[in-house]
Design an enzyme around this catalytic site. Structure first.
Site, PDB file in Angstrom:
ATOM      1  CB  CYS A 298      36.411  35.501  38.209  1.00  0.00           C
ATOM      2  SG  CYS A 298      35.017  35.445  37.053  1.00  0.00           S
ATOM      3  CE1 TYR A 299      39.841  29.950  32.628  1.00  0.00           C
ATOM      4  CE2 TYR A 299      41.849  30.425  33.857  1.00  0.00           C
ATOM      5  CZ  TYR A 299      41.186  29.701  32.885  1.00  0.00           C
ATOM      6  OH  TYR A 299      41.849  28.722  32.176  1.00  0.00           O
TER       7      TYR A 299
ATOM      8  CD  GLU B  91      39.339  42.190  40.895  1.00  0.00           C
ATOM      9  OE1 GLU B  91      39.281  41.749  39.740  1.00  0.00           O
ATOM     10  OE2 GLU B  91      39.007  41.524  41.908  1.00  0.00           O
TER      11      GLU B  91
ATOM     12  CE  LYS C 138      50.424  58.873  35.913  1.00  0.00           C
ATOM     13  NZ  LYS C 138      51.421  59.733  35.209  1.00  0.00           N
TER      14      LYS C 138
ATOM     15  N   GLY D 129      39.771  35.883  33.940  1.00  0.00           N
ATOM     16  CA  GLY D 129      40.190  35.787  32.551  1.00  0.00           C
ATOM     17  C   GLY D 129      39.002  35.499  31.659  1.00  0.00           C
TER      18      GLY D 129
ATOM     19  CG  HIS E 137      35.918  40.468  39.144  1.00  0.00           C
ATOM     20  ND1 HIS E 137      37.170  40.105  38.706  1.00  0.00           N
ATOM     21  CD2 HIS E 137      35.030  39.885  38.296  1.00  0.00           C
ATOM     22  CE1 HIS E 137      37.056  39.340  37.628  1.00  0.00           C
ATOM     23  NE2 HIS E 137      35.767  39.187  37.364  1.00  0.00           N
TER      24      HIS E 137
ATOM     25  CG  ASP F  77      54.753  59.423  35.442  1.00  0.00           C
ATOM     26  OD1 ASP F  77      54.166  59.471  36.537  1.00  0.00           O
ATOM     27  OD2 ASP F  77      54.247  58.932  34.416  1.00  0.00           O
TER      28      ASP F  77
END
Length: 515
Positions: free
Chosen positions: A78-79, A167, A371, A51, A165, A223
């Site tokens: 992180c945060y 990710e 997606k 964040g 991070h 979609d």
């Protein structure tokens, strides 16, 4: 399930996607979610996102401190790591030197969280604060040149934190770390599969809809097409698909869509030709927001009249995806039944809100999916690759790829140019590598020479984009030969064009579309 508490990170959705890549379900929740609410959800693990705040700020977002006592494994990113440290008695301070970008991770303890993570691997840093004192019971797992506590753990309580991070794609050992947390620490099983989702979704739709009728506004994108296949498999002829042709589709797409659904897959589609109505609405309009507003308003008028003609319907099916759920707080609940009702069509269709007296209950079977997961579901249902791999296409269509006023002449020009772009991108094998590839028509004319004669014609802008999720994007560095072929064909084959230019702007600072 892994629960992700969001503290405002731009990567919270990405954390959820990475967890799902391990075939484990994940949900993004507000950081305000209480320990008691988490107990009711019964997750196998909790991740605290990064964040923009500092934990020592007066109004910093804080988690319920009782989450540390739930006995559920927690990973702070992180945060999230800094918050864990602060709330458990450690110390976080402004770093003498921030750390942004790639950093080499030096591993001090290669067990648990860092099993199979290579010593010296690259991880992505983005922080100006650092942990200066660990809480009791914690130890350092890894460090970098600038960050003494780059990964920490309290092994007995299953509490872990990383300053980087894992990710993001720049963190080369990130997925190995995430798998360690999901499988070895949280003891999750890989049960979030396409097959399991389809079975559950069909069962839930049948139970909810029963013998009532469902209306779906079909656009031809992945979609709505996946949703049509799923619903047809679940409820058969109780589904009505409506395709409103506003005249801004790409060349041959309406005809191809109808043939594919009706002849090949035997899913009936109600075709509504509203091309003249939409074009009339845009006469003389040059402002891009006014274009969108008018297209949206006209879509609602057509949708309302056609749904009344074809109805009555009890349910409206929407291809809402999980990012839409996360990003939108616009959840409308019928006070009488407690069910969500449709007072607006999906925001990315840019069609505004439905009239309040046209109320349906919503059916949104894809609302848990990203997606890439929708594409997997589409394939499992037998959707052809031309739809599964279809590039994102804006709701207003080619109307916002014509800068300035939309006219029939300009529509034909950009439609023909767009077809050439798609043909050559496909022929070169680059289609699947690109997020989007399209042509834009500029409302100016430039001088050229064709056949020893001066011309005064439109320029076409090529926009070829690489992206993972559309939130950020880079221009595609495709071979010059491909650009040359596209340019030559457009100038030679599209009447009214004498110049082709290539847009090499990334997002940010630019946007993918021009309007």
């Amino acid at each position: 399930m892994i629960a992700i508490l969001d503290f405002g990170s731009q990567y919270s959705e990405l954390i959820a996607r990475r967890i799902r890549e391990t075939q484990v379900y994940s949900e993004v929740l507000s950081y305000r979610t209480t320990a008691e609410q988490l107990k009711q959800l019964n997750p196998q693990g909790i991740i605290l996102s990064g964040g923009p705040s500092s934990v020592y700020d007066n109004h910093a977002p804080l988690s319920d401190p009782e989450i540390w006592n739930l006995g559920i494994p927690v990973l702070g990113v992180c945060y999230g790591m800094q918050l864990m440290v602060q709330q458990l008695g450690g110390q976080v301070e402004r770093a003498a030197r921030g750390e942004y970008g790639k950093a080499s991770l030096q591993i001090d303890d290669p067990t648990d969280l860092l099993t199979n993570v290579d010593d010296g691997t690259t991880m992505w840093m983005s922080h100006g604060d650092s942990v200066t004192a660990l809480p009791n019971g914690f130890e350092t797992l890894a460090h970098t040149a600038n960050t003494p506590c780059a990964a920490i753990a309290h092994h007995e309580r299953n509490l872990y934190g990383v300053q980087f991070h894992p990710e993001v794609v720049h963190s080369l050992g990130g997925m190995a770390l995430i798998r360690n947390f999901v499988y070895h620490i949280c003891r999750c099983e890989p049960t979030w599969t396409t097959e399991a989702f389809v079975e559950d979704a069909i069962r839930e739709v049948r139970a909810r809809v029963g013998e009532k009728r469902v209306l779906l506004a079909l656009s031809g994108g992945v979609d709505s097409s996946t949703l049509a296949f799923l619903l047809h498999k679940a409820i058969g002829d109780k589904l009505t698909c409506m395709f409103i042709d506003q005249g801004f589709m790409r060349k041959g797409e309406p005809e191809r869509l109808l043939k594919l659904f009706q002849e090949q897959f035997h899913i009936p589609v109600e075709y509504v030709n509203a091309q003249e109505r939409f074009l009339d609405q845009l006469e003389g309009v040059t402002d891009p927001e006014e274009k969108r507003r008018r297209i949206g308003h006209e879509f609602i008028q057509v949708f309302e009249s056609e749904s009344r003609r074809l109805g009555p319907f009890d349910y409206l099916a929407q291809g809402t995806l999980y990012p839409d759920v996360i990003e939108s707080a616009d959840t409308n609940v019928d006070p009488a039944t407690g069910e969500r009702v449709a007072v607006k069509i999906k925001s990315h269709h840019n069609v505004g809100g439905l009239p309040k007296d046209l109320r349906f209950k919503l059916v949104e079977p894809l609302r848990k999916l990203f997606k890439d997961e929708v594409r997997k579901v589409g394939r499992s249902l037998g959707l052809p690759e031309e739809i599964v791999q279809r590039h994102p296409f804006p709701g207003p269509g080619l109307a916002i790829r014509i800068i300035g006023e939309v006219t029939l002449e300009r529509l034909e020009i950009v439609r023909d140019a767009d077809l050439i772009v798609r043909q050559e991108i496909n022929r070169s094998g680059f289609y699947s590598q690109l997020w989007q590839a399209f042509a834009v028509l500029l409302p100016v004319r430039s001088v050229g020479v064709m056949g020893d004669q001066r011309t005064y014609a439109y320029p076409i802008v090529l926009r070829l984009i690489k992206s993972e999720d559309g939130m950020t994007a880079d221009w595609a560095q495709v071979p010059y030969e491909l650009l040359e072929t596209i340019s030559t064909r457009i100038v030679n084959e599209v009447k009214g064009v004498n110049r082709v230019v290539y847009d090499i702007t990334s997002k940010p600072p630019g946007t993918i579309e021009w309007e």
